[in-house]
Design an enzyme around this catalytic site. Sequence first.
Site, PDB file in Angstrom:
ATOM      1  N   ASP A  88       0.862  -1.104   0.059  1.00 53.42           N
ATOM      2  CA  ASP A  88       0.115  -0.096   0.030  1.00 53.42           C
ATOM      3  C   ASP A  88       0.836   1.287  -0.002  1.00 53.42           C
ATOM      4  O   ASP A  88       1.202   1.740   1.046  1.00 53.42           O
ATOM      5  CB  ASP A  88      -1.001   0.148   1.150  1.00 53.42           C
ATOM      6  N   ARG A 158      -5.147  11.775   1.490  1.00 53.71           N
ATOM      7  CA  ARG A 158      -5.095  10.743   0.574  1.00 53.71           C
ATOM      8  C   ARG A 158      -6.050  10.547  -0.876  1.00 53.71           C
ATOM      9  O   ARG A 158      -5.939  10.122  -1.756  1.00 53.71           O
ATOM     10  CB  ARG A 158      -5.585   9.392   1.307  1.00 53.71           C
ATOM     11  N   HIS A 189     -11.687   3.534  -1.865  1.00 52.93           N
ATOM     12  CA  HIS A 189     -12.159   2.791  -1.369  1.00 52.93           C
ATOM     13  C   HIS A 189     -13.619   2.411  -1.694  1.00 52.93           C
ATOM     14  O   HIS A 189     -14.315   3.177  -0.934  1.00 52.93           O
ATOM     15  CB  HIS A 189     -12.204   2.827   0.152  1.00 52.93           C
ATOM     16  N   HIS A 201     -10.277   1.815  10.437  1.00 53.50           N
ATOM     17  CA  HIS A 201      -9.213   0.922  11.156  1.00 53.50           C
ATOM     18  C   HIS A 201      -9.713   0.487  12.354  1.00 53.50           C
ATOM     19  O   HIS A 201      -9.368  -0.184  13.017  1.00 53.50           O
ATOM     20  CB  HIS A 201      -7.953   1.666  11.113  1.00 53.50           C
ATOM     21  N   ASP A 275     -10.442  -4.441   1.279  1.00 53.73           N
ATOM     22  CA  ASP A 275      -9.454  -3.717   2.248  1.00 53.73           C
ATOM     23  C   ASP A 275      -9.174  -4.683   3.328  1.00 53.73           C
ATOM     24  O   ASP A 275      -9.560  -5.875   3.339  1.00 53.73           O
ATOM     25  CB  ASP A 275     -10.274  -2.595   2.760  1.00 53.73           C
TER      26      ASP A 275
END
Length: 499
Positions: A88, A158, A189, A201, A275
């Site tokens: 990644d 990002r 995503h 996360h 993911d």
Amino acid sequence: MNKSQKIAQSFSPAAFIHDTEENYQAIEKLIRADEIGGLTFFHSRHSAAANFEKRAEVLDVTETFEKMIGLINRYQEISKIPLLISIDGEYGLAMRVEKTPQYPFAITLGALKNDAEIWIEEVGYRIGMDMKRSGIHLNLAPCADVNTNPNNPVIGYRSFGNNPEKVAKLAFAAYSGMKKAGIGACLKHFPGHGDTEVDSHLGLPILNKTKAELQTEELFPFQYGIDRGVEMIMVGHLAVPALTGGKDIPASISQELITDLLKGEMGFKGLVISDALNMKAVANLYPEPGELEWQAFHAGNDILCFSDHVKEGIEKIAQNSSDAEVDAVFERVMDLKKRLGVLETRPIEVPTFDWERHSKLQKDLAENYISVISGKIDSVEIQELAKAGKLGYQEFFSSGKSHFAQKLEIPFSSVEQAEKVILTVFVPSHKPLNQFGMEQTVLDEIKELAKSKPCFLVHFGNPLALKHLGKLEDFEAVVCAYQGFEEVQGVAAKTLQGL
């Protein structure tokens, strides 16, 4: 090959560069006994769910790059079918590996004023070439998320921006550059992580929007890529009730989202990658080992990333899936391996980087994205104030990173004596947690200084952090430089000097 061996080709568990010999051998066991199809490399267990920050303070990180290449060679040597090696690396290998080329963040590239798509394709190509020469076949990037929520804890820097059409074009340009370099890339995503306030996360983000709203924003960049032949999409761990019959089910394990919407309605014909399956948004849903992996496979994922229960996952999928399902996924994975040259894998020598060429690219990009975003810079006045001993200078949060004052090459007086002051802010973190790492007392000092006398602010870092520095109108001018690279500091200095 039997059914279990075919299923194993879908698994890409995490491989940590800095780890114990015992853990390296555990990976070897997964390769020998379970015959996994790939590995996804991370810096260390400490940083697996984090980006490139503060690692050196807690870890021995000597020779990370050399260690990674050694491990890739070690693991490839014992695998019957060569492994698909992924990482990644949204802004290059440097996102995971020290002393490798770091490229600008997506938010920075989104600020390019001229020929953005051409430049971003070139950045994607350079990133891709760095990876290809290092034995990596697949970069789990770029983000196609539209960052419409400034409080987003996990996307922010990002994303290429908050405009769906712009994000679509720039994400596709980055993808195209990597593909041109001969590696795989994926838009992520799906269905779009840009308007969330929970970090997946740590928990499950829920996106409460209508399908029509999602189609004009979140889904737009993915549809744009699909229409242009994108071959891989990563599905995120976020719930979108409007697309799943009102259920708060993570997209990554939702058949409605992956099979019905993405592959059916949107016409995606490529591979779907999950993911990381260790992320709290999904990992806590299925306590029985292997059940999560089966749910992800059943929903339509072809590659299962960062599974913590490989053996049990393979067994569950073998029990619950049909031979036809398994064969279809296996063929897609093997076809990807052929396309990316995985099956011709040879031992890798540690490559060297052309740092001079990289530095030139950084400078060229900085000249294109550095902007005066508020007020005006009168470079003649700055020079005259400096000569008269009336120009002050103060920098904040620089912690040894600053070469800016030297690059200006003009004399400064003390802030107290100065008529006008240049303030530089080196934002400590690119993530919004704790005000991007900026202490409130220092922020108050900056705001007071801006009110007490005319100040020029030069902001090195995530522009989303500007909101913590007070009103932009309180500064005579604000220069947004986006990154703290030395080349960027040089270009920002020239901006103040009118060069």
